[in-house]
Design an enzyme around this catalytic site. Structure first.
Site, mmCIF file in Angstrom:
data_model
loop_
_atom_site.group_PDB
_atom_site.id
_atom_site.type_symbol
_atom_site.label_atom_id
_atom_site.label_comp_id
_atom_site.label_asym_id
_atom_site.label_seq_id
_atom_site.Cartn_x
_atom_site.Cartn_y
_atom_site.Cartn_z
ATOM 1 N N LEU A 110 -21.453 -1.391 23.226
ATOM 2 C CA LEU A 110 -23.180 -0.309 23.503
ATOM 3 C C LEU A 110 -22.699 0.921 24.412
ATOM 4 O O LEU A 110 -22.515 1.373 25.532
ATOM 5 C CB LEU A 110 -23.841 -1.421 24.505
ATOM 6 C CG LEU A 110 -24.253 -2.223 23.831
ATOM 7 C CD1 LEU A 110 -25.364 -3.051 24.148
ATOM 8 C CD2 LEU A 110 -24.719 -2.015 22.433
ATOM 9 N N ASP A 250 -20.345 -0.133 30.194
ATOM 10 C CA ASP A 250 -19.490 -0.202 32.097
ATOM 11 C C ASP A 250 -19.713 -1.220 32.355
ATOM 12 O O ASP A 250 -19.742 -0.955 33.461
ATOM 13 C CB ASP A 250 -21.090 1.059 32.546
ATOM 14 C CG ASP A 250 -22.360 0.611 32.466
ATOM 15 O OD1 ASP A 250 -22.648 -0.700 31.674
ATOM 16 O OD2 ASP A 250 -23.405 1.434 32.959
ATOM 17 N N LYS A 393 -23.263 1.091 37.578
ATOM 18 C CA LYS A 393 -24.861 1.908 37.648
ATOM 19 C C LYS A 393 -24.022 2.937 38.440
ATOM 20 O O LYS A 393 -25.166 3.259 38.200
ATOM 21 C CB LYS A 393 -25.299 1.182 37.498
ATOM 22 C CG LYS A 393 -25.381 -0.074 36.392
ATOM 23 C CD LYS A 393 -25.498 -0.319 35.295
ATOM 24 C CE LYS A 393 -25.389 -0.933 34.097
ATOM 25 N NZ LYS A 393 -25.262 -0.850 32.626
#
Length: 505
Positions: A110, A250, A393
């Site tokens: 993604l 990530d 993040k």
């Protein structure tokens, strides 16, 4: 009796009025979307028309929704066999023919997010995270290593958004000579809705000038429709691919796991598992993560946004809801095709309120990829080790993955065998470290963190070379003060305060 009859008539009248209002809103929305389509021609118009079909379905469902999407009283713990411990899966060994199994697999990342939360421009996947390797570099290295080791042809698919597509495609040139085929497709582009009028804020289909903020990618739940609409889904099925492994780009722990792959391909045809969600044990840092429940006889993802306010504390309880969704998902391609063609993909709507730069309040209608679990047959959760959930993040996460806590091998990060505890230290860096560029200037070199349990840093703080942090370390520079941790310092269970007083913790 007359009172009851009057009440029923009143309720019926209200229901009719609400239905009339819904129809009016849908009609107005349809007219506005058609006006937007008339502002362009050619291929762009057709792509936007497909996007708008998906958006219209979501908007229709949004107008129908009344009350919470789950009734708390109907929530049950999943049956024991519906969430398998990873050790049990791993004990079955590797697939009989690893290469044959891998050639049925596609890795999907993604890749729709920007690096704005870390102060970076462009796709988040292009941020350097380790030895000048980006998230995308590490992903390509992992898959290339698989293909070379087992003489296979596992492809990489990137789901981009209109925010990341152009920059990502430019960078893909550098992987031309790597042993991995890379495909891309774009998730949909949906119009942001004015919170008051419930109509689009866009005036045309452009993304410049006043329309720069008028559009959004509608969450990763859009993967099913956009993958299908792109034609890539059919193309991969025609090549003999059977499953996709989906994860956030990530999440550096989301590598291809051969034991989980065996679980998928070794089931008898009649009982083929169409969807596996990797879950892991909650810690106090993960209390907001979605969890798996049993609901109406199906395995289902429960997100905090769906929880009635009175039960939020219960949802956050580590003892009652012990696991959370890592968003590492293994999904049958044939099942996605079937559910898309039968319009049976069922995902709850996430209403995301935002305020644009000009102060306008808008809403975005989104869906989450894991929410579709209840639509698939024989869905399963696998409780995996925490090492498979290593998201970056924030710069606090970045500090961990850049440190000597992890070793890098063929694109994969693994916890250093020199660390005595398998748990990851808890790191909280203050707002002076939020942006990557500023964060990098504050470390002459990344500290030794092998024996660190907890680090909190607040204020104007810099670290010299070869600093070592152990146990619990708290460094707080008061407003107007600056703390420079000298090169070669070893801080173990220390509190360092505004005037560089170093105290035992």
């Amino acid at each position: 009796c007359q009172c009851i009859a009057a009440q029923l008539l009143k309720q019926k009248g209200m229901a009719q009025f609400e239905e009339m209002m819904r129809q009016q809103l849908e009609s107005s929305m349809h007219s506005e979307l058609e006006k937007l389509l008339d502002t362009t021609t050619g291929p762009e118009k057709e792509v936007s028309r497909k996007d708008f079909e998906g958006f219209s379905n979501l908007f229709h469902r949004f107008l129908q929704v009344k009350g919470p999407s789950v009734e708390w009283i109907k929530i049950r713990r999943p049956p024991e066999d519906s969430i398998q411990p990873y050790d049990k899966i791993a004990a079955r060994g590797l697939p009989n023919n690893v290469a044959e199994s891998l050639n049925k697999l596609v890795v999907v990342k993604l890749n729709g997010g920007l690096g704005t939360s870390m102060g970076c421009k462009g796709p988040k996947s292009l941020i350097s995270v380790r030895n000048e390797n980006t998230f995308l570099d590490l992903t390509v290295q992992q898959i290339e290593h698989l293909n070379k080791t087992y003489n296979t042809d596992v492809p990489l698919v990137l789901m981009n958004s209109f925010n990341t597509d152009e920059d990502t495609k430019k960078i893909l040139q550098k992987y031309k000579h790597h042993r991995v085929k890379i495909h891309t497709f774009n998730q949909s582009r949906y119009p942001r809705i004015n919170k008051e009028s419930l109509l689009p804020v866009a005036t045309d289909l452009s993304m410049k000038g006043p329309n720069a903020e008028a559009w959004y990618p509608p969450g990763h739940g859009d993967i099913y429709a956009s993958f299908y609409n792109s034609g890539l889904l059919d193309q991969l099925i025609a090549q003999g691919r059977e499953y996709i492994f989906v994860s956030n780009i990530d999440n550096l722990g989301a590598t291809v796991d051969l034991h989980i792959l065996r679980q998928l391909v070794s089931q008898p045809n009649g009982k083929r598992c169409e969807f596996i969600m990797e879950v892991t044990d909650k810690t106090r840092a993960d209390v907001k993560g979605g969890t798996l429940i049993q609901y109406d006889g199906k395995l289902r993802l429960l997100e905090i946004a769906q929880v009635p306010k009175a039960h939020v504390d219960e949802f956050k309880s580590v003892s009652k809801f012990k696991i959370f969704n890592t968003n590492n998902l293994w999904i049958s391609l044939a099942a996605i095709k079937r559910l898309q063609e039968q319009s049976m993909m069922d995902m709850e709507i996430i209403v995301n309120p935002k305020t644009l730069d000009g102060g306008l309040n808008i809403i975005q209608l989104e869906t989450a990829v894991g929410a579709a679990i209840k639509s698939f047959d024989n869905a399963l959760g696998i409780n995996v080790p925490r090492s498979r959930f290593l998201p970056v993040k924030t710069t606090s996460d970045l500090l961990l993955v850049m440190s000597n806590l992890y070793s890098l091998d063929a694109g994969s990060l693994t916890m250093s065998p020199k660390r005595e505890f398998p748990t990851t230290p808890h790191v909280k860096l203050g707002c002076s470290f939020t942006k990557v560029q500023e964060y990098l200037t504050r470390f002459e070199s990344i500290p030794d963190m092998l024996e660190l349990d907890h680090l909190t840093v607040s204020g104007d703080v810099t670290f010299g070379k070869n600093v070592s942090l152990k146990g619990t370390v708290i460094i707080i520079a008061n407003h107007g003060d600056r703390i420079d941790i000298p090169a070669g310092s070893m801080l173990e269970n220390k509190i360092v305060s505004g005037n560089l007083r170093i105290m035992d913790h």
